[in-house]
Design a protein around this motif. Structure first.
Motif, PDB file in Angstrom:
ATOM      1  N   VAL A 130       0.830  -1.208   0.000  1.00 46.17           N
ATOM      2  CA  VAL A 130       0.000   0.000   0.000  1.00 46.17           C
ATOM      3  C   VAL A 130       0.864   1.257   0.000  1.00 46.17           C
ATOM      4  O   VAL A 130       0.657   2.190  -0.781  1.00 46.17           O
ATOM      5  N   GLY A 131       1.856   1.286   0.889  1.00 46.86           N
ATOM      6  CA  GLY A 131       2.692   2.466   1.006  1.00 46.86           C
ATOM      7  C   GLY A 131       3.474   2.765  -0.255  1.00 46.86           C
ATOM      8  O   GLY A 131       3.579   3.925  -0.687  1.00 46.86           O
ATOM      9  N   PHE A 132       4.015   1.719  -0.875  1.00 45.60           N
ATOM     10  CA  PHE A 132       4.822   1.906  -2.080  1.00 45.60           C
ATOM     11  C   PHE A 132       3.941   2.228  -3.281  1.00 45.60           C
ATOM     12  O   PHE A 132       4.151   3.227  -3.969  1.00 45.60           O
ATOM     13  N   ALA A 133       2.940   1.377  -3.504  1.00 47.10           N
ATOM     14  CA  ALA A 133       2.166   1.492  -4.735  1.00 47.10           C
ATOM     15  C   ALA A 133       1.272   2.714  -4.775  1.00 47.10           C
ATOM     16  O   ALA A 133       1.006   3.264  -5.850  1.00 47.10           O
ATOM     17  N   SER A 134       0.804   3.166  -3.612  1.00 48.46           N
ATOM     18  CA  SER A 134      -0.158   4.267  -3.612  1.00 48.46           C
ATOM     19  C   SER A 134       0.485   5.636  -3.785  1.00 48.46           C
ATOM     20  O   SER A 134      -0.222   6.607  -4.061  1.00 48.46           O
ATOM     21  N   SER A 135       1.798   5.725  -3.611  1.00 51.07           N
ATOM     22  CA  SER A 135       2.389   7.066  -3.652  1.00 51.07           C
ATOM     23  C   SER A 135       3.728   7.161  -4.379  1.00 51.07           C
ATOM     24  O   SER A 135       4.300   8.247  -4.442  1.00 51.07           O
ATOM     25  N   PHE A 136       4.234   6.064  -4.930  1.00 49.26           N
ATOM     26  CA  PHE A 136       5.544   6.152  -5.576  1.00 49.26           C
ATOM     27  C   PHE A 136       5.512   7.094  -6.777  1.00 49.26           C
ATOM     28  O   PHE A 136       6.509   7.749  -7.098  1.00 49.26           O
ATOM     29  N   ALA A 137       4.349   7.172  -7.443  1.00 49.04           N
ATOM     30  CA  ALA A 137       4.240   8.063  -8.595  1.00 49.04           C
ATOM     31  C   ALA A 137       4.408   9.523  -8.181  1.00 49.04           C
ATOM     32  O   ALA A 137       4.981  10.330  -8.915  1.00 49.04           O
ATOM     33  N   VAL A 138       3.907   9.870  -6.988  1.00 48.47           N
ATOM     34  CA  VAL A 138       4.062  11.236  -6.475  1.00 48.47           C
ATOM     35  C   VAL A 138       5.536  11.545  -6.248  1.00 48.47           C
ATOM     36  O   VAL A 138       6.024  12.641  -6.572  1.00 48.47           O
ATOM     37  N   VAL A 139       6.259  10.571  -5.677  1.00 47.78           N
ATOM     38  CA  VAL A 139       7.684  10.752  -5.417  1.00 47.78           C
ATOM     39  C   VAL A 139       8.457  10.933  -6.720  1.00 47.78           C
ATOM     40  O   VAL A 139       9.273  11.854  -6.846  1.00 47.78           O
ATOM     41  N   LEU A 140       8.203  10.070  -7.680  1.00 52.91           N
ATOM     42  CA  LEU A 140       8.909  10.178  -8.960  1.00 52.91           C
ATOM     43  C   LEU A 140       8.630  11.513  -9.634  1.00 52.91           C
ATOM     44  O   LEU A 140       9.549  12.181 -10.134  1.00 52.91           O
ATOM     45  N   HIS A 141       7.368  11.917  -9.655  1.00 52.99           N
ATOM     46  CA  HIS A 141       7.004  13.178 -10.303  1.00 52.99           C
ATOM     47  C   HIS A 141       7.638  14.359  -9.582  1.00 52.99           C
ATOM     48  O   HIS A 141       8.125  15.308 -10.216  1.00 52.99           O
ATOM     49  N   GLY A 142       7.652  14.302  -8.253  1.00 52.86           N
ATOM     50  CA  GLY A 142       8.248  15.388  -7.483  1.00 52.86           C
ATOM     51  C   GLY A 142       9.734  15.534  -7.747  1.00 52.86           C
ATOM     52  O   GLY A 142      10.240  16.651  -7.944  1.00 52.86           O
ATOM     53  N   LEU A 143      10.457  14.429  -7.761  1.00 56.29           N
ATOM     54  CA  LEU A 143      11.897  14.471  -8.020  1.00 56.29           C
ATOM     55  C   LEU A 143      12.186  14.982  -9.431  1.00 56.29           C
ATOM     56  O   LEU A 143      13.109  15.782  -9.647  1.00 56.29           O
ATOM     57  N   GLN A 144      11.410  14.511 -10.391  1.00 56.37           N
ATOM     58  CA  GLN A 144      11.613  14.970 -11.765  1.00 56.37           C
ATOM     59  C   GLN A 144      11.293  16.449 -11.915  1.00 56.37           C
ATOM     60  O   GLN A 144      11.927  17.159 -12.699  1.00 56.37           O
ATOM     61  N   SER A 145      10.332  16.934 -11.126  1.00 55.58           N
ATOM     62  CA  SER A 145       9.942  18.343 -11.218  1.00 55.58           C
ATOM     63  C   SER A 145      11.049  19.282 -10.746  1.00 55.58           C
ATOM     64  O   SER A 145      11.122  20.433 -11.196  1.00 55.58           O
TER      65      SER A 145
END
Length: 394
Positions: free
Chosen positions: A19-34
């Protein structure tokens, strides 16, 4: 220690990681790329965060024998996504990550902060938790509305199995999710091949650069968001579940692990809030003294996921996010009902608890800080005002 292990904790630990990984990893990736990270640097940041929080969870839970869940800063990732590239690029962002981590260590060593967190009234802490959880508890309904053929089997598995054996309801929902993804989701051509190519751990060292724009735009806001939206609610969740660890040392340890992950692209490691409710609740084990094993399993799972960050990111992205959230919501129904009932039990704090719940559940953020913090603040002010008025009448 091994005598405390249980199958329930095993299932909950795996589910918590999922749950922790799958529900928010996209937010982390997008934030770092931003903030300027390349795809490789963003994947490296995800790997660093997963391994750092996994090791941190293992260390803290082993030493304290308490279910102290650790997570990456999802609100921090959202903050980065809205910040954009600063002067100095991603190197300057990494420098800001390091400064933020040092500030978290200092905050943990500052004892008045720990005392302030420990003084949060239980009704308000319960109301805040209920407000945090209610959004995810709506997810199963949204999943059915999104696609009944995909969402309904997950909900039915939870309902039917839970009617016979409540403790197996969440694992049944997780199994249903896996089957739904395997047989109901169209996998694009070449997706499996890209997963195989991503098996190598994506390690990318980034030399930090320190400058004032990154400090003002990233370091300070990230510190405030991480403390207000993750660390303080995380302590409150543990308190609601009957655990009372000293907040300061926990904050400092998460700051130290954040320092280690920052040069590889990780923005912040902190106490978990939502997944903390999963590991600290009855579904992890009826005996509160044995629930820490759920966090140990979760920590080990996070380290494994970190090493496979590239491949896992590619595979999990194949599933619609609403299905992942549905499993999380079903896992949190029990925690939501108990926290909501406890929040409104005492009549003298009922209005303050209601304000805390409503502000938190609104999901509205002010100044980059989530509603969980503002909910506690608004409820605390209401409770204080109520007590002053009552004292004046006497």
């Amino acid at each position: 220690m091994l005598k405390d292990f249980s199958i329930q904790a095993l299932f909950m630990g795996i589910l918590t990681t999922f749950v922790g990984f799958a529900s928010s990893f996209a937010v982390v990736l997008h934030g770092l790329q931003s903030v300027g990270a390349t795809d490789a640097q963003a994947a490296s940041g995800l790997m660093a965060l997963s391994i750092a929080l996994g090791l941190c969870a293992i260390l803290l839970s082993s030493v304290t024998r308490l279910p102290i869940s650790i997570a990456w800063s999802t609100p921090g990732g959202a903050l980065l996504a809205s910040t954009g590239v600063v002067e100095g690029g991603f190197n300057a962002a990494v420098g800001a990550f390091l400064i933020c981590a040092v500030l978290i260590v200092i905050a943990g060593l500052f004892k008045p902060l720990g005392r302030a967190v420990a003084a949060i009234p239980a009704p308000l802490a319960n109301a805040m938790l209920a407000g945090v959880l209610i959004g995810l508890c709506f997810a199963p309904v949204r999943a059915i509305s999104f696609n009944p053929l995909l969402g309904l089997p997950i909900a039915l598995a939870w309902i039917v199995v839970g009617a016979f054996k409540r403790l197996w309801a969440v694992p049944a929902a997780l199994a249903a999710f896996v089957l739904v993804v395997a047989f109901g989701v169209d996998i694009p051509d070449g997706a499996l091949g890209s997963i195989e190519q991503a098996l190598r751990p994506p390690v990318e060292f980034v030399m930090p650069v320190f400058n004032l724009p990154a400090f003002i735009s990233i370091a300070l806001p990230l510190f405030i968001v991480t403390m207000a939206s993750q660390n303080i609610p995380g302590i409150a969740v543990l308190k609601v579940s009957g655990y009372t660890p000293k907040p300061g040392p926990l904050f400092s340890v998460t700051g130290l692990f954040s320092i280690v992950s920052a040069p590889f692209g990780g923005h912040a490691v902190n106490l978990a809030a939502i997944t903390a409710a999963m590991c600290a609740g009855q579904d992890a084990h009826p005996d509160p003294a044995r629930r820490y094993w759920a966090v140990l399993v979760s920590g080990i799972s996070y380290v494994i996921l970190g090493l496979l960050a590239g491949a896992v990111t590619t595979f999990v992205a194949l599933a619609p996010p609403v299905l992942i959230q549905a499993v999380a919501g079903l896992a949190l129904v029990g925690a939501f009902s108990s926290s909501a009932m406890s929040a409104f039990q005492a009549q003298d704090s009922r209005e303050a608890a209601a304000i805390t719940f409503l502000v938190t559940a609104s999901g509205v953020s002010f100044g980059g800080i989530s509603g969980a913090f503002w909910g506690l603040l608004a409820g605390g002010l209401m409770l204080a005002l109520s007590r002053i008025v009552q004292a004046a009448k006497k």
